[in-house]
Design a protein around this motif. Structure first.
Motif, short mmCIF file in Angstrom:
data_model
loop_
_atom_site.label_atom_id
_atom_site.label_comp_id
_atom_site.label_asym_id
_atom_site.label_seq_id
_atom_site.Cartn_x
_atom_site.Cartn_y
_atom_site.Cartn_z
N ARG A 234 0.85 -1.19 0.00
CA ARG A 234 0.00 0.00 0.00
C ARG A 234 0.88 1.24 0.00
NH1 ARG A 234 -4.87 -0.37 4.31
NH2 ARG A 234 -5.58 1.42 3.07
N PHE A 235 0.45 2.24 -0.76
CA PHE A 235 1.21 3.48 -0.88
C PHE A 235 0.33 4.66 -0.51
CE2 PHE A 235 2.97 0.37 -3.77
CZ PHE A 235 4.33 0.46 -3.52
N PHE A 236 0.87 5.52 0.36
CA PHE A 236 0.14 6.68 0.84
C PHE A 236 0.94 7.95 0.59
CE2 PHE A 236 -0.70 3.04 3.63
CZ PHE A 236 -2.09 2.95 3.61
N THR A 237 0.24 9.03 0.28
CA THR A 237 0.90 10.32 0.13
C THR A 237 0.04 11.40 0.77
OG1 THR A 237 1.80 11.95 -1.42
CG2 THR A 237 -0.11 10.71 -2.15
N THR A 238 0.70 12.44 1.28
CA THR A 238 -0.05 13.58 1.84
C THR A 238 -0.34 14.63 0.78
OG1 THR A 238 2.03 14.64 2.47
CG2 THR A 238 0.96 13.26 4.13
N GLY A 239 0.25 14.47 -0.39
CA GLY A 239 0.09 15.46 -1.46
C GLY A 239 -0.62 14.89 -2.67
N VAL A 258 -2.33 4.67 -5.31
CA VAL A 258 -1.83 5.55 -4.26
C VAL A 258 -3.01 6.18 -3.52
CG1 VAL A 258 -0.40 7.57 -3.73
CG2 VAL A 258 0.22 6.06 -5.63
N GLU A 259 -2.97 6.12 -2.19
CA GLU A 259 -4.03 6.67 -1.35
C GLU A 259 -3.55 7.98 -0.72
OE1 GLU A 259 -5.79 3.40 1.19
OE2 GLU A 259 -4.10 2.32 0.30
N GLN A 260 -4.41 8.96 -0.74
CA GLN A 260 -4.07 10.25 -0.13
C GLN A 260 -4.51 10.25 1.34
OE1 GLN A 260 -6.05 14.04 -1.31
NE2 GLN A 260 -3.99 14.65 -1.92
N ILE A 261 -3.64 10.77 2.21
CA ILE A 261 -3.94 10.80 3.63
C ILE A 261 -3.73 12.21 4.18
CG2 ILE A 261 -3.38 8.38 4.05
CD1 ILE A 261 -0.66 9.32 5.17
N ASP A 262 -4.40 12.47 5.30
CA ASP A 262 -4.23 13.72 6.04
C ASP A 262 -3.64 13.33 7.39
OD1 ASP A 262 -4.39 16.02 7.48
OD2 ASP A 262 -6.52 16.37 7.16
N LEU A 263 -2.36 13.61 7.56
CA LEU A 263 -1.69 13.20 8.79
C LEU A 263 -2.23 13.97 9.99
CD1 LEU A 263 2.00 12.78 7.61
CD2 LEU A 263 0.39 10.98 8.26
N GLY A 264 -2.78 15.17 9.76
CA GLY A 264 -3.32 15.94 10.87
C GLY A 264 -4.46 15.23 11.56
N SER A 265 -5.30 14.58 10.76
CA SER A 265 -6.44 13.86 11.37
C SER A 265 -6.28 12.36 11.28
CB SER A 265 -7.74 14.26 10.63
OG SER A 265 -7.65 13.94 9.25
N LEU A 266 -5.12 11.92 10.72
CA LEU A 266 -4.80 10.50 10.61
C LEU A 266 -5.93 9.73 9.92
CD1 LEU A 266 -3.09 9.77 14.06
CD2 LEU A 266 -2.03 10.34 11.89
N THR A 267 -6.35 10.24 8.77
CA THR A 267 -7.40 9.57 8.02
C THR A 267 -6.91 9.20 6.63
OG1 THR A 267 -8.28 11.66 7.20
CG2 THR A 267 -9.25 10.78 9.22
N VAL A 268 -7.49 8.17 6.08
CA VAL A 268 -7.20 7.78 4.70
C VAL A 268 -8.29 8.35 3.81
CG1 VAL A 268 -6.86 5.85 3.12
CG2 VAL A 268 -6.10 5.65 5.49
N GLY A 269 -7.88 9.03 2.70
CA GLY A 269 -8.88 9.63 1.81
C GLY A 269 -8.90 8.98 0.46
#
Length: 269
Positions: A234-239, A258-269
């Motif tokens: 699995r691959f995640f990016t904040t951008g 690639v999955e986008q994530i928001d580290l501030g709320s620790l959620t997968v988008g």
């Protein structure tokens, strides 16, 4: 625990070069990769900022069942490796010491160049790692702040890359180095341009191979090697997922989700 994943983190896409080598040497292991492209580059940031960002990524990764974490970012390794090891109860590896060992094996005239971000060079982490093993080395360190943005923009294999790399590495051409450490995991993506700039006799060292070998040794020693035949990475990016996907697919030679994530709320988008 054998089938748990290996977490790999970087400030952006550069650590994918390490992930690729881990996949090559350990093809049965599952990798969960996080690239913090939204806040890349880490190099100009303070040590405190890098530590905070690194711990945020680690906390996200530890939301999954992991058996090891690999900090595939030289700046984060220099700033936060010890901090992460203090707080995490699985093996945690960095990329600096493996890269230093590989360079010492390669050098013939004991004169080594190190290129990296401002943060990595400012930390003198490579100089300490090199001299701990071989105190007599001559070391030429050079910060190259223009290179990471080049890679993150997807311009690695362009005429622009040749120009920017040539300008950045010009001071090292005046030295007698016979070995050059790519002290940033983004830089292997610029290897073609780097080879065009440096003398043909200069050995180019990426820490990826040595780091993956060290990870393999640790997992084998702790009897944690996976036996699964088809790992699901699995691959995640904040951008942006678009640029990340483009670089990843060029590196791996196959489609990547690639999955986008928001580290501030620790959620997968």
């Amino acid at each position: 625990m054998k089938e748990q994943a290996i977490g790999i983190l970087d400030s952006g896409v550069g650590g994918l070069t390490v992930a690729r080598e881990v996949m090559r040497q350990l093809p049965r292991e599952t990798i969960y990769y996080v690239g913090d492209t939204k806040r890349c580059p880490y190099g100009p940031r303070s040590m405190e900022e890098v530590q905070t960002f690194t711990m945020e990524i680690v906390q996200f990764l530890m939301g999954f069942p992991l058996k090891a974490i690999l900090i595939a970012c030289n700046t984060a390794t220099a700033a936060a490796l010890d901090l992460v090891r203090e707080q995490i109860n699985v093996p945690v590896l960095g990329v600096i010491e493996p890269g230093a060992r590989a360079a010492i094996k390669a050098t013939r005239n004991h004169t080594i160049g190190v290129i990296g971000t401002q943060g990595t060079i400012r930390s003198k982490a490579y100089e300490r790692a090199l001299r701990q093993i071989h105190p007599g080395l001559a070391i030429h360190s050079l910060a190259c702040p223009t290179l990471v943005p080049l890679v993150e923009s997807g311009l690695s294999h362009t005429a622009m890359a040749d120009k920017v790399v040539g300008e950045a590495l010009a001071p090292l051409k005046k030295t007698s180095i016979d070995t050059l450490i790519l002290g940033c995991t983004h830089y292997p993506l610029l290897t073609d341009s780097i080879r065009k700039t440096m003398k043909i006799s200069v050995s180019i060292i990426s820490s990826a191979e040595e780091t993956a070998a060290e990870l393999s040794t640790i997992l084998q020693h702790q009897q944690l090697l996976s036996q699964q035949r088809f790992p699901q990475h699995r691959f995640f990016t904040t951008g942006s997922t678009e640029t990340f996907t483009k670089v990843a697919e060029e590196l791996f030679g196959n489609p990547v989700i690639v999955e986008q994530i928001d580290l501030g709320s620790l959620t997968v988008g």
